[in-house]
Design a protein around this motif. Structure first.
Motif, PDB file in Angstrom:
ATOM      1  N   LEU A  26       0.774  60.490  47.204  1.00 13.82           N
ATOM      2  CA  LEU A  26       0.596  59.057  47.037  1.00 13.82           C
ATOM      3  C   LEU A  26       1.389  58.808  45.491  1.00 13.82           C
ATOM      4  CD1 LEU A  26      -3.119  58.356  47.739  1.00 13.82           C
ATOM      5  CD2 LEU A  26      -0.902  57.529  49.021  1.00 13.82           C
ATOM      6  N   CYS A  27       1.086  59.832  44.435  1.00 14.80           N
ATOM      7  CA  CYS A  27       1.996  59.889  43.195  1.00 14.80           C
ATOM      8  C   CYS A  27       3.335  59.747  43.404  1.00 14.80           C
ATOM      9  CB  CYS A  27       1.345  60.763  42.408  1.00 14.80           C
ATOM     10  SG  CYS A  27      -0.191  60.481  41.750  1.00 14.80           S
ATOM     11  N   GLU A  28       3.729  60.733  43.876  1.00 13.75           N
ATOM     12  CA  GLU A  28       5.349  60.916  44.350  1.00 13.75           C
ATOM     13  C   GLU A  28       5.782  59.731  44.942  1.00 13.75           C
ATOM     14  OE1 GLU A  28       5.547  64.731  46.358  1.00 13.75           O
ATOM     15  OE2 GLU A  28       4.964  65.833  44.626  1.00 13.75           O
ATOM     16  N   ALA A  29       5.303  59.153  45.736  1.00 12.22           N
ATOM     17  CA  ALA A  29       5.723  57.903  46.544  1.00 12.22           C
ATOM     18  C   ALA A  29       6.022  56.892  45.772  1.00 12.22           C
ATOM     19  CB  ALA A  29       4.698  57.623  47.602  1.00 12.22           C
ATOM     20  N   ARG A  30       5.193  56.984  44.376  1.00 11.59           N
ATOM     21  CA  ARG A  30       5.257  55.876  43.395  1.00 11.59           C
ATOM     22  C   ARG A  30       6.301  56.371  42.388  1.00 11.59           C
ATOM     23  NH1 ARG A  30       3.514  50.650  44.496  1.00 11.59           N
ATOM     24  NH2 ARG A  30       1.927  50.815  45.876  1.00 11.59           N
ATOM     25  N   GLY A  31       6.973  57.597  42.369  1.00 13.75           N
ATOM     26  CA  GLY A  31       7.824  57.947  41.152  1.00 13.75           C
ATOM     27  C   GLY A  31       6.864  58.726  40.181  1.00 13.75           C
ATOM     28  N   LEU A  32       5.913  59.179  40.443  1.00 18.91           N
ATOM     29  CA  LEU A  32       4.744  59.888  39.423  1.00 18.91           C
ATOM     30  C   LEU A  32       4.804  61.302  39.881  1.00 18.91           C
ATOM     31  CD1 LEU A  32       2.271  57.056  39.135  1.00 18.91           C
ATOM     32  CD2 LEU A  32       4.072  57.229  37.623  1.00 18.91           C
ATOM     33  N   ALA A  33       4.670  61.970  38.975  1.00 20.60           N
ATOM     34  CA  ALA A  33       4.351  63.650  39.191  1.00 20.60           C
ATOM     35  C   ALA A  33       3.037  63.696  39.012  1.00 20.60           C
ATOM     36  CB  ALA A  33       5.260  64.266  38.254  1.00 20.60           C
ATOM     37  N   ALA A  34       2.489  64.189  39.872  1.00 19.66           N
ATOM     38  CA  ALA A  34       0.876  64.459  39.883  1.00 19.66           C
ATOM     39  C   ALA A  34       0.456  65.742  39.148  1.00 19.66           C
ATOM     40  CB  ALA A  34       0.328  64.437  41.294  1.00 19.66           C
ATOM     41  N   ILE A  35      -0.659  65.837  38.254  1.00 18.06           N
ATOM     42  CA  ILE A  35      -1.164  66.968  37.701  1.00 18.06           C
ATOM     43  C   ILE A  35      -2.495  66.977  38.102  1.00 18.06           C
ATOM     44  CG2 ILE A  35      -1.954  68.375  35.666  1.00 18.06           C
ATOM     45  CD1 ILE A  35       0.087  66.556  34.159  1.00 18.06           C
ATOM     46  N   TYR A  36      -2.859  67.947  38.918  1.00 21.40           N
ATOM     47  CA  TYR A  36      -4.260  68.165  39.650  1.00 21.40           C
ATOM     48  C   TYR A  36      -4.794  69.451  39.082  1.00 21.40           C
ATOM     49  CZ  TYR A  36      -7.345  68.153  43.665  1.00 21.40           C
ATOM     50  OH  TYR A  36      -8.676  68.121  44.523  1.00 21.40           O
ATOM     51  N   ALA A 154      -1.159  52.141  37.900  1.00 26.18           N
ATOM     52  CA  ALA A 154      -0.596  53.407  37.115  1.00 26.18           C
ATOM     53  C   ALA A 154       0.780  53.252  36.861  1.00 26.18           C
ATOM     54  CB  ALA A 154      -1.145  54.677  37.201  1.00 26.18           C
ATOM     55  N   ALA A 155       1.515  53.056  38.265  1.00 22.72           N
ATOM     56  CA  ALA A 155       2.966  53.072  38.527  1.00 22.72           C
ATOM     57  C   ALA A 155       3.550  51.875  37.983  1.00 22.72           C
ATOM     58  CB  ALA A 155       3.441  53.326  39.706  1.00 22.72           C
ATOM     59  N   ARG A 156       2.654  50.748  38.004  1.00 17.45           N
ATOM     60  CA  ARG A 156       3.222  49.319  37.539  1.00 17.45           C
ATOM     61  C   ARG A 156       3.134  49.554  35.946  1.00 17.45           C
ATOM     62  NH1 ARG A 156       0.258  47.711  41.887  1.00 17.45           N
ATOM     63  NH2 ARG A 156      -1.473  47.072  40.645  1.00 17.45           N
ATOM     64  N   HIS A 157       2.030  50.029  35.431  1.00 19.83           N
ATOM     65  CA  HIS A 157       1.967  50.166  34.028  1.00 19.83           C
ATOM     66  C   HIS A 157       3.177  50.934  33.315  1.00 19.83           C
ATOM     67  CE1 HIS A 157       0.293  50.874  29.916  1.00 19.83           C
ATOM     68  NE2 HIS A 157       0.621  52.117  30.189  1.00 19.83           N
ATOM     69  N   VAL A 158       3.756  52.202  34.205  1.00 20.55           N
ATOM     70  CA  VAL A 158       4.617  52.835  33.633  1.00 20.55           C
ATOM     71  C   VAL A 158       5.961  52.198  33.446  1.00 20.55           C
ATOM     72  CG1 VAL A 158       6.065  54.856  34.185  1.00 20.55           C
ATOM     73  CG2 VAL A 158       3.593  55.118  34.164  1.00 20.55           C
ATOM     74  N   ASP A 159       6.187  51.385  34.606  1.00 22.20           N
ATOM     75  CA  ASP A 159       7.198  50.643  34.934  1.00 22.20           C
ATOM     76  C   ASP A 159       7.542  49.488  33.640  1.00 22.20           C
ATOM     77  OD1 ASP A 159       8.315  51.997  37.137  1.00 22.20           O
ATOM     78  OD2 ASP A 159       7.566  50.183  38.630  1.00 22.20           O
ATOM     79  N   LEU A 160       6.367  48.805  33.645  1.00 18.79           N
ATOM     80  CA  LEU A 160       6.558  47.779  32.474  1.00 18.79           C
ATOM     81  C   LEU A 160       6.584  48.561  31.024  1.00 18.79           C
ATOM     82  CD1 LEU A 160       3.330  45.580  33.452  1.00 18.79           C
ATOM     83  CD2 LEU A 160       5.843  44.931  33.247  1.00 18.79           C
TER      84      LEU A 160
END
Length: 187
Positions: A26-36, A154-160
């Motif tokens: 889900l994170c990768e689909a939004r351009g985010l790298a997940a840390i689990y 979170a992805a929108r926040h990063v983009d902004l």
């Protein structure tokens, strides 16, 4: 790539690794790298090592997405509460989600009493209309109903944030170019 730490009780699930991979996708689909927290496999480490791994993950993260769903009772996982507090203390933005985002006053059985609703032990039930204690979910902070929606926020926040940063860089470059041109014209 922006890094997102995935906080929550998913690590206790029987399918913890698979759920981590689902959240990572889900994170990768939004351009985010997940840390689990289970990156590197199931922990065979000491409690100290596991705690350190989680703190290190939050320290490396640009944002945190935290599952505050009720866990083993009416409230969220206490480890996740710590992770949220640690992230906020470090200035890392936190995006909350809950499978049960109803206000605590609806979720916890209570009866009217002095000062508001009281639980079975007579303790006041916090009633600010939020899904969790005000230290976790302050009034006005959105609690998303799913990890998908919290990750998207979170992805929108990063983009902004990136757009604001690029806007600042552009303004600095334009100011520099004007200063250089003015210097050349008046030299």
């Amino acid at each position: 790539m922006t890094r997102v730490y995935l906080a929550g009780p998913e690590v206790f699930r029987p399918d913890a690794v698979a759920e981590g991979e689902r959240l990572r996708a889900l994170c990768e689909a939004r351009g985010l790298a997940a840390i689990y927290p289970l990156d590197g496999g199931l922990p065979a480490d000491t409690a100290h090592d596991i705690r350190g791994r989680c703190i290190d993950g939050i320290t490396k993260a640009d944002v945190v997405v935290a599952n505050i769903s009720p866990f083993r009772g009416a409230h969220m996982d206490p480890g996740t509460a710590f992770e949220i507090g640690y992230a906020e203390a470090k200035g890392v933005p936190v995006f909350l989600w809950s499978a049960d985002p109803r206000p605590m006053s609806v979720r916890i059985p209570g009866t009217p009493g002095e000062g508001g609703l009281r639980d079975a032990q007579g303790h006041l039930i916090e009633d600010f209309g939020e899904a969790e204690n005000l230290m976790i979910s302050p009034p006005g902070q959105k609690v998303w109903p799913s990890p998908e929606e919290a990750i998207a926020a979170a992805a929108r926040h990063v983009d902004l944030s990136e757009n604001r940063s690029m806007g600042l860089v552009s303004k600095i470059l334009i100011a520099w170019a004007i200063a250089m041109l003015a210097g050349w014209l008046f030299w």
